[in-house]
Design an enzyme around this catalytic site. Structure first.
Site, short mmCIF file in Angstrom:
data_model
loop_
_atom_site.label_atom_id
_atom_site.label_comp_id
_atom_site.label_asym_id
_atom_site.label_seq_id
_atom_site.Cartn_x
_atom_site.Cartn_y
_atom_site.Cartn_z
N ASP A 129 0.85 -1.21 0.00
CA ASP A 129 0.00 0.00 0.00
C ASP A 129 0.88 1.26 0.00
OD1 ASP A 129 -2.28 1.55 0.21
OD2 ASP A 129 -2.69 1.06 2.31
N THR A 134 -0.92 -11.31 3.42
CA THR A 134 0.17 -12.18 3.91
C THR A 134 1.35 -11.42 4.51
OG1 THR A 134 1.40 -12.32 1.81
CG2 THR A 134 -0.38 -13.91 2.14
N TYR A 169 -0.92 -8.24 7.83
CA TYR A 169 -2.17 -8.85 8.30
C TYR A 169 -2.03 -10.33 8.70
CZ TYR A 169 -5.07 -4.71 7.34
OH TYR A 169 -5.65 -3.45 7.36
N1 AR6 Z 1 5.12 -5.15 -4.77
C1 AR6 Z 1 4.52 -6.36 -4.60
N2 AR6 Z 1 4.31 -6.90 -3.39
C2 AR6 Z 1 4.71 -6.22 -2.30
C3 AR6 Z 1 5.35 -4.95 -2.39
C4 AR6 Z 1 5.53 -4.42 -3.70
N3 AR6 Z 1 6.11 -3.22 -3.90
N4 AR6 Z 1 5.63 -4.52 -1.12
C5 AR6 Z 1 5.21 -5.49 -0.28
N5 AR6 Z 1 4.67 -6.50 -0.98
P1 AR6 Z 1 1.28 -6.05 3.13
P2 AR6 Z 1 -1.37 -6.96 4.08
C6 AR6 Z 1 4.07 -7.77 -0.50
O1 AR6 Z 1 1.79 -5.99 4.51
O2 AR6 Z 1 -0.77 -8.11 4.78
C7 AR6 Z 1 -0.58 -1.92 4.89
O3 AR6 Z 1 -0.04 -1.09 5.87
C8 AR6 Z 1 4.49 -8.29 0.87
O4 AR6 Z 1 5.74 -8.97 0.77
O5 AR6 Z 1 1.60 -4.96 2.20
O6 AR6 Z 1 -2.60 -7.18 3.25
C9 AR6 Z 1 -2.05 -1.59 4.57
O7 AR6 Z 1 -2.32 -0.21 4.67
C10 AR6 Z 1 3.35 -9.25 1.20
O8 AR6 Z 1 3.58 -10.53 0.61
O9 AR6 Z 1 -0.36 -6.16 3.11
C11 AR6 Z 1 -2.78 -2.38 5.61
O10 AR6 Z 1 -2.86 -1.69 6.84
C12 AR6 Z 1 2.14 -8.63 0.47
O11 AR6 Z 1 2.67 -7.59 -0.35
C13 AR6 Z 1 -1.95 -3.62 5.77
O12 AR6 Z 1 -0.62 -3.24 5.38
C14 AR6 Z 1 1.11 -8.05 1.40
O13 AR6 Z 1 1.75 -7.44 2.52
C15 AR6 Z 1 -2.39 -4.73 4.89
O14 AR6 Z 1 -1.68 -5.88 5.19
#
Ligand code: AR6
Length: 171
Positions: free
Chosen positions: A34, A118, A121
């Site tokens: 995000d 993943t 969260y």
């Molecule tokens: N490109 C692709 N994947 C990514 C990138 C990127 N640039 N950066 C991280 N990931 P997360 P959630 C992956 O924590 O668990 C935020 O603060 C990461 O390795 O981004 O759904 C939101 O505002 C992981 O596998 O999302 C919410 O508050 C995946 O993206 C909360 O985090 C998801 O990790 C959402 O948590």
């Protein structure tokens, strides 16, 4: 049936019609993917998100891509993992289905998903990948007039990358 690809990349760099953001209920930015999407898309994205009035867990809302190569950003809100007794799997499947519905309504041909829920969260990665693939498969099986032909599962970490490669090699 659409073609699936697993890639190990930064989702903000992809030239696809739509990328999916793993957002929170406020839709006003955060960390992880995000944060990366908001930084890459620029401050107009936050202005657009302010007009969306948040988003329920399992649902999705769309904005333009602004400064990123993708035309659209579909913002979805995955469930926080809390042991599996709070509908987490259904809510995660809903995120994938709703994102595909929105992208097809906009006539997108390609969509890229991060591994929703993943990271921060805490959703177990293997289980999340199974839910993701099942939800996407089910969407294409049930939907009559979808426009998506290419689905990218974008794995930023090595564990997810391996899990998805293994799972996709079996279908
Ligand atoms: N490109 C692709 N994947 C990514 C990138 C990127 N640039 N950066 C991280 N990931 P997360 P959630 C992956 O924590 O668990 C935020 O603060 C990461 O390795 O981004 O759904 C939101 O505002 C992981 O596998 O999302 C919410 O508050 C995946 O993206 C909360 O985090 C998801 O990790 C959402 O948590």
């Amino acid at each position: 049936m659409a073609a699936y690809q697993v890639i190990n990349d930064d989702i903000t760099k992809l030239k696809v019609d739509a990328i999916v953001n793993a957002a929170n209920n406020s839709l006003l930015g955060g960390g992880g993917v995000d944060g990366a999407i908001h930084r890459a898309a620029g401050k107009e994205l936050l202005e657009a998100c302010l007009l969306l009035d948040g988003c329920q867990t399992g649902d999705a809302k769309v904005t333009p891509g602004f400064l990123i190569p993708a035309k659209y950003i579909v913002h979805t809100v995955g469930p926080v993992w809390s042991g599996g007794q709070r509908n987490e799997e259904i809510l995660l499947a809903d995120c994938y289905r709703r994102s595909l519905e929105i992208a097809c309504a906009l006539k997108c041909n390609s969509i890229a998903f991060p591994n929703i829920s993943t990271g921060v969260y805490g959703f177990p990665k293997f289980k999340a990948a199974r839910v993701a693939l099942d939800a996407v498969n089910l969407y294409f099986k049930k939907s009559k007039n979808y426009t998506i032909q290419e689905v990218y599962f974008v794995c930023f970490d090595d564990i997810n990358f391996q899990i998805y490669k293994d799972m996709l090699s079996k279908i």
